[in-house]
Design a protein around this motif. Structure first.
Motif, PDB file in Angstrom:
ATOM      1  N   GLU A  66     -40.154 -34.194  83.075  1.00 31.57           N
ATOM      2  CA  GLU A  66     -41.525 -34.067  84.299  1.00 31.57           C
ATOM      3  C   GLU A  66     -42.727 -34.718  83.139  1.00 31.57           C
ATOM      4  O   GLU A  66     -43.668 -35.440  84.007  1.00 31.57           O
ATOM      5  CB  GLU A  66     -41.605 -32.537  84.340  1.00 31.57           C
ATOM      6  CG  GLU A  66     -40.476 -31.918  85.273  1.00 31.57           C
ATOM      7  CD  GLU A  66     -40.563 -30.551  85.384  1.00 31.57           C
ATOM      8  OE1 GLU A  66     -41.663 -29.980  84.950  1.00 31.57           O
ATOM      9  OE2 GLU A  66     -39.915 -29.836  86.061  1.00 31.57           O
ATOM     10  N   ARG A  67     -42.654 -34.298  81.839  1.00 31.04           N
ATOM     11  CA  ARG A  67     -43.793 -35.002  81.132  1.00 31.04           C
ATOM     12  C   ARG A  67     -43.876 -36.243  80.815  1.00 31.04           C
ATOM     13  O   ARG A  67     -44.639 -36.844  80.226  1.00 31.04           O
ATOM     14  CB  ARG A  67     -43.934 -33.797  79.959  1.00 31.04           C
ATOM     15  CG  ARG A  67     -44.116 -32.553  80.351  1.00 31.04           C
ATOM     16  CD  ARG A  67     -44.530 -31.658  78.901  1.00 31.04           C
ATOM     17  NE  ARG A  67     -44.338 -30.296  79.249  1.00 31.04           N
ATOM     18  CZ  ARG A  67     -44.363 -29.275  78.451  1.00 31.04           C
ATOM     19  NH1 ARG A  67     -44.708 -29.643  77.076  1.00 31.04           N
ATOM     20  NH2 ARG A  67     -44.412 -27.900  78.778  1.00 31.04           N
ATOM     21  N   GLY A  68     -42.672 -36.643  80.870  1.00 29.48           N
ATOM     22  CA  GLY A  68     -42.662 -38.132  80.263  1.00 29.48           C
ATOM     23  C   GLY A  68     -42.211 -38.040  78.633  1.00 29.48           C
ATOM     24  O   GLY A  68     -41.580 -37.227  78.213  1.00 29.48           O
ATOM     25  N   ALA A  83     -40.962 -24.596  73.983  1.00 25.83           N
ATOM     26  CA  ALA A  83     -39.639 -24.069  72.891  1.00 25.83           C
ATOM     27  C   ALA A  83     -38.394 -23.669  73.874  1.00 25.83           C
ATOM     28  O   ALA A  83     -37.355 -24.391  73.460  1.00 25.83           O
ATOM     29  CB  ALA A  83     -40.029 -22.698  72.316  1.00 25.83           C
ATOM     30  N   THR A  84     -38.724 -23.288  75.108  1.00 26.11           N
ATOM     31  CA  THR A  84     -37.545 -23.048  76.100  1.00 26.11           C
ATOM     32  C   THR A  84     -36.874 -24.563  76.637  1.00 26.11           C
ATOM     33  O   THR A  84     -35.630 -24.672  76.364  1.00 26.11           O
ATOM     34  CB  THR A  84     -37.974 -22.289  77.258  1.00 26.11           C
ATOM     35  OG1 THR A  84     -38.602 -21.078  77.066  1.00 26.11           O
ATOM     36  CG2 THR A  84     -36.811 -22.023  78.303  1.00 26.11           C
ATOM     37  N   GLU A  85     -37.807 -25.508  76.902  1.00 29.28           N
ATOM     38  CA  GLU A  85     -37.336 -26.635  77.460  1.00 29.28           C
ATOM     39  C   GLU A  85     -36.620 -27.519  76.028  1.00 29.28           C
ATOM     40  O   GLU A  85     -35.776 -28.282  76.351  1.00 29.28           O
ATOM     41  CB  GLU A  85     -38.599 -27.480  77.644  1.00 29.28           C
ATOM     42  CG  GLU A  85     -39.165 -26.854  79.262  1.00 29.28           C
ATOM     43  CD  GLU A  85     -40.230 -27.681  79.441  1.00 29.28           C
ATOM     44  OE1 GLU A  85     -40.847 -28.405  78.747  1.00 29.28           O
ATOM     45  OE2 GLU A  85     -40.782 -27.250  80.637  1.00 29.28           O
ATOM     46  N   ASN A 134     -29.448 -33.882  76.269  1.00 27.73           N
ATOM     47  CA  ASN A 134     -29.217 -35.226  75.695  1.00 27.73           C
ATOM     48  C   ASN A 134     -30.516 -35.955  76.231  1.00 27.73           C
ATOM     49  O   ASN A 134     -30.731 -37.268  76.711  1.00 27.73           O
ATOM     50  CB  ASN A 134     -28.377 -36.250  76.372  1.00 27.73           C
ATOM     51  CG  ASN A 134     -27.928 -37.538  75.363  1.00 27.73           C
ATOM     52  OD1 ASN A 134     -28.477 -37.404  74.201  1.00 27.73           O
ATOM     53  ND2 ASN A 134     -27.258 -38.406  75.818  1.00 27.73           N
ATOM     54  N   GLU A 135     -31.826 -35.240  76.276  1.00 28.56           N
ATOM     55  CA  GLU A 135     -33.262 -35.763  76.508  1.00 28.56           C
ATOM     56  C   GLU A 135     -33.633 -36.703  75.466  1.00 28.56           C
ATOM     57  O   GLU A 135     -34.754 -37.127  75.511  1.00 28.56           O
ATOM     58  CB  GLU A 135     -33.972 -34.798  77.108  1.00 28.56           C
ATOM     59  CG  GLU A 135     -33.686 -34.137  78.292  1.00 28.56           C
ATOM     60  CD  GLU A 135     -34.371 -32.989  78.709  1.00 28.56           C
ATOM     61  OE1 GLU A 135     -35.353 -32.611  78.064  1.00 28.56           O
ATOM     62  OE2 GLU A 135     -34.251 -32.632  79.823  1.00 28.56           O
TER      63      GLU A 135
END
Length: 902
Positions: A677-679, A637-639, A647-648
């Motif tokens: 990090e997780r792709g 939720a934070t990320e 803009n990910e």
């Protein structure tokens, strides 16, 4: 009157004795009748038996038997009565069989039972009993003769011998029968003489008594008249005798002359009404009335009159008693002043005597308790008061007050209507010169409202003001108590964490007021499913908690959870709206999932989130791994909040081909999160979190802007114009600014509305409510088409298929996967395709992965298809190269398989 009563009594006594004599005579008549019947039966039995002995005629024998039965019935009744222990009805029945007069039967039984030893009666009964053996011998002879005639062995000598025996028996019975008859007759005559003498004696005694009473009454009347005159003249009140017909005074006593200042001779003959200031009209006999008595000097004396009617011979007379109430009027004036002073006091006041019996109360007392002073007269002031615990006021209170102290405290008081209220009571005393208690004075105030306000504040401190359920602090306190009990008794205590699914849509679609009323109804439904001892709470928003104490195992809560899910899934009517929503429930129990209230609530919350994420409208028991999922979810939720700013997000596009030609006619924009990090993070993982955080609308808007920008870029690159589908969440679709946002995105990129297709799931549309049709009509006006996604997986409401903007129907992959081998999937798919064709809708099948599926759908009439058979989701440049193969940049992962054709 006493003489009349005595005369009536004397006459009654004579009549009673006469009636008794008559009854005895009836009994004797019956007895004589019975004697006559007995004598006749005895004679007839001898005659019949002798005739039978001579001729052997059966009729003579039957006649003998009949008379013999009468003799035996009388004998049995006589012996049974003499025994003292007999069945009255049986004896009466025996006398009836012997033809005794029915009305005399009770008297006969009475005489046989109580007067068997009376003169003459004793001789009669002895004579009767002396014939018993002879009559029995007659029956023996009858039996012998009957046997002889029956066998034919009887001869003349035997007949002569038996007739001789019959004659001897008759000679023995006849004088005793006469003696019996004579004795009965003499007894009847003797009893008649005795009764006559008794009646005559009673009448003489009654007459003598009446004459003596008359002499005493006359003497008493003369003495009474003298005493009456003495009392009449010496009475403390004025007494006036008035002719009821004329209203003139007939007689007055001495006090009447004194008070009026006029002699008796002067008053007699005057009209009674001339004695008073006010008229006497309307005064009723026996009722006291106040007036003023006029004196000869013009003075006025306050008086009270009371009158009653009497008769002097045939003359109706009114006796008026006139009482001087001057002192009472003065006292009443003083009391009135004191009462007005008491009435002005807001507190209730009770004045009681030394025995605590109520004397008076003020107006405030009536208002507070409903009891008037009159209704409490003679009652103790503490009769309707108790201590707060329900016990009577102890003697120690009165001992303390009697010792000179005031008592203050709270008591529980019963009103006149039976209800109770708390009051603050103060008790003090009024004493005489010897310091003895004369009166108790109680002053009290109703503290019901103050205590209710206090309880209200305490309730608000412990309960949710909207639903009335306990708040978090109170729920944790109840939970801690339940854990202590469970630990002591080795039981389980279970906490349920309930969260409503998609509640925010209700607030956004209707209003927060409707949402609040919905929460109230949800709280009521939760309460109805619980048992006594269970606790329901609301700890914020649409989150509810339930405490179930004293369970054997945590899993025993499964049935209650099932009832809650079913109850919450039923439609809720709020105002004019019918709202359907579900709930997700997490379950945690002591001692398995935590040993404190905070731990159980947190773990139940984690279990609830798992249920909401995995399925919704279900429940999950807590497991330790859920905390790790919760921490990961919180991190996600934070990320996710940062992903929009950084803009990910990226879009990929999956082609949709025309099944008949294999031509790409559209693409569907799919969202991907490229985490640093997780792709790549798929939507199934982050979209539920975005919905719970309220970020889904911002993400939808980003997707719309990015899609329109990509369409514009393809237009500039010369890519053939194809349709681009965009998935829209229910939350954004129902937002008031949705249509404006879509229209602005198209206009900002100068795009045609036909280039855009909005996809919304069937289940999402069902939650949108009445605004759906209005939104659809607006989209249709703008030229924007809508596709119903995942059709067949929800409630399949056909009404949405008729909305103007709906032009496409997407068949869910769950039906395509089983094609063509699964008969059910095939039947459902064919039905949906046929329905779509009749409604003029274009069909798109999702998840096509095999040639067999492609062929089946093509034959069944499906227009478009989407799936890995044709292409995986591709990046924008890969789609551009696919549509413009002459341009460079061949896609590395492109797998386009043209469908085979027949």
């Amino acid at each position: 009157m006493p003489l009349a009563y005595a005369l009536v009594g004397m006459v009654g006594l004579i009549l009673a004795l006469t009636w008794g004599a008559l009854q005895v005579q009836i009994a004797l008549a019956g007895f004589l009748n019975g004697e006559s019947i007995w004598s006749k039966a005895q004679k007839q039995s001898v005659i019949a038996l002798d005739a039978y002995a001579t001729k052997g005629n059966a009729a003579d024998l039957a006649n003998y038997r009949l008379n013999y039965d009468v003799l035996m019935a009388d004998r049995w009744a006589r012996d049974q009565t003499a025994s003292g222990n007999f069945d009255y009805d049986a004896v009466a029945d025996a006398l009836r069989r012997s033809k005794t007069v029915t009305v005399a039967i009770p008297g006969v039984i009475f005489i046989l039972r109580h007067f068997a030893d009376a003169p003459y009666m004793r001789d009669a009964l002895q004579a009767w009993r002396s014939t018993d053996s002879s009559i029995a011998e007659l029956n023996t002879i009858a039996s012998s003769l009957e046997a002889g005639y029956a066998t034919g062995k009887i001869n003349n000598a035997e007949i002569a011998r038996q007739r001789e025996r019959i004659g001897a028996i008759n000679s023995y019975i006849e004088p005793r029968s006469k003696l019996f008859s004579r004795a009965v007759a003499d007894g009847a005559a003797w009893i008649g003489q005795v009764l006559f003498g008794g009646v005559l004696t009673a009448a003489a005694v009654a007459a003598l008594l009446w004459l003596g009473m008359a002499r005493r009454i006359l003497a008493s009347v003369r003495g009474t008249e003298e005493r009456y005159r003495l009392l009449f003249d010496s009475a403390a009140d004025a007494i006036v005798m008035v002719d009821e017909t004329s209203g003139r005074i007939l007689d007055v006593n001495h006090m009447a002359s004194v008070w009026t200042g006029r002699d008796a001779d002067e008053l007699i003959g005057d009209r009674f009404v001339h004695l008073f200031v006010q008229p006497l009209s309307g005064q009723q006999a026996g009722r006291a009335a106040t007036n003023a008595l006029l004196g000869a000097d013009g003075s006025k004396r306050p008086i009270e009159t009371q009158s009653s009617l009497a008769n002097w011979g045939n003359q109706p007379v009114r006796q008026a008693i006139i009482r001087d109430i001057s002192e009472r009027v003065a006292m009443e004036q003083e009391r009135r002043v004191a009462a007005e002073a008491l009435a002005s006091i807001a507190e209730g006041v009770i004045i009681a005597d030394a025995e605590r019996r109520v004397i008076s109360t003020n107006a405030a007392h009536v208002d507070l308790t409903g009891f008037t002073s009159q209704s409490l007269q003679g009652k103790r002031l503490d009769d309707n008061r108790r201590l707060p615990d329900g016990k009577p006021l102890p003697q120690s209170i009165w001992d303390s007050v009697a010792a000179g102290h005031n008592w203050l405290g709270e008591v529980q008081t019963t009103r006149n209507d039976g209800s109770c209220y708390p009051e603050h009571l103060s008790i003090s005393t009024i004493r005489n010169a010897d310091n003895q208690v004369l009166y108790y004075v109680a002053v009290f105030t109703d503290v019901h409202e103050a205590k209710a306000n206090q309880r209200r504040l305490e309730h608000l401190a412990r309960h949710d003001p909207l639903t009335g359920l306990v708040n978090r602090a109170e729920f944790e306190r109840c939970c801690s108590e339940a854990i202590a009990v469970a630990e002591r008794e080795r039981l389980a205590a279970v906490v349920l964490f309930i969260d409503l699914d998609a509640f925010k849509i209700v607030n956004d679609s209707y209003s927060h007021a409707i949402g609040d009323r919905l929460l109230v109804k949800v709280g009521e439904r939760i309460r109805r499913q619980l048992s006594d001892g269970d606790v329901a709470g609301r700890i914020g928003g649409d989150e509810f908690t339930v405490l179930i104490p004293r369970l054997g195992l945590r899993e025993d809560a499964r049935m209650i959870v099932g009832r809650l899910l079913a109850a919450l899934a039923d439609p809720v009517l709020v105002d004019d709206y019918e709202i359907v929503l579900t709930a997700s429930i997490g379950v945690a129990g002591y001692p398995l999932d935590g040993d404190s209230a905070a731990a159980l609530i947190a773990n139940a919350d984690a279990a609830m989130y798992t249920a909401k994420t995995e399925e919704r409208n279900t429940f999950r028991f807590y497991t330790p791994i859920m905390h790790a999922d919760t921490r990961r979810r919180m991190q996600l939720a934070t990320e996710l909040r940062q992903a929009l700013a950084r803009n990910e997000f990226q879009l990929v596009f999956q082609p949709s081909v025309e099944l008949r030609t294999g031509r790409i006619v559209a693409v569907e924009a799919l969202l991907r999160w490229m985490h640093p990090e997780r792709g790549e993070v798929l939507p199934g993982e982050f979209i539920p979190v975005a919905e719970s955080l309220g970020l889904i609308r911002r993400i939808d808007e980003w997707v719309m802007q990015a899609t329109c920008a990509q369409i514009q870029a393809w237009n500039l690159a010369g890519v053939p114009p194809i349709r681009v589908a965009v998935n829209v969440s229910a939350r954004w679709f129902s937002h008031p600014a949705f249509v404006e946002g879509v229209s602005r995105a198209l206009q900002s990129r100068q795009l045609s509305a036909q280039r855009l297709l909005l996809e919304i799931t069937e289940s999402a549309m069902l939650r949108l409510g009445d605004d759906t049709e209005r939104t659809m009509r607006t989209l249709h006006t703008l030229g924007i088409d809508v596709a119903i996604d995942d059709f067949g997986t929800g409630y399949s409401s056909m009404s949405y298929l008729k909305l103007p903007a709906v032009a496409y129907l997407k068949i869910d992959r769950s039906f395509v996967t089983g094609l063509p081998g699964n008969a059910n999937d095939a039947a459902i798919t064919e039905a949906m395709l046929a329905m779509s064709k009749s409604l003029g809708l274009t069909t798109i099948a999702e998840g096509i992965e095999t040639e067999a599926q492609h062929e089946f759908l093509l034959r069944a009439g499906c227009v478009e298809g989407q799936g890995y058979l044709y292409s995986y989701p591709l990046r924008a440049n890969e789609i551009q190269h696919l549509l413009c193969p002459n341009q460079p940049l061949a896609p590395a992962r492109l797998r386009l398989v043209p469908p085979r054709r027949n």
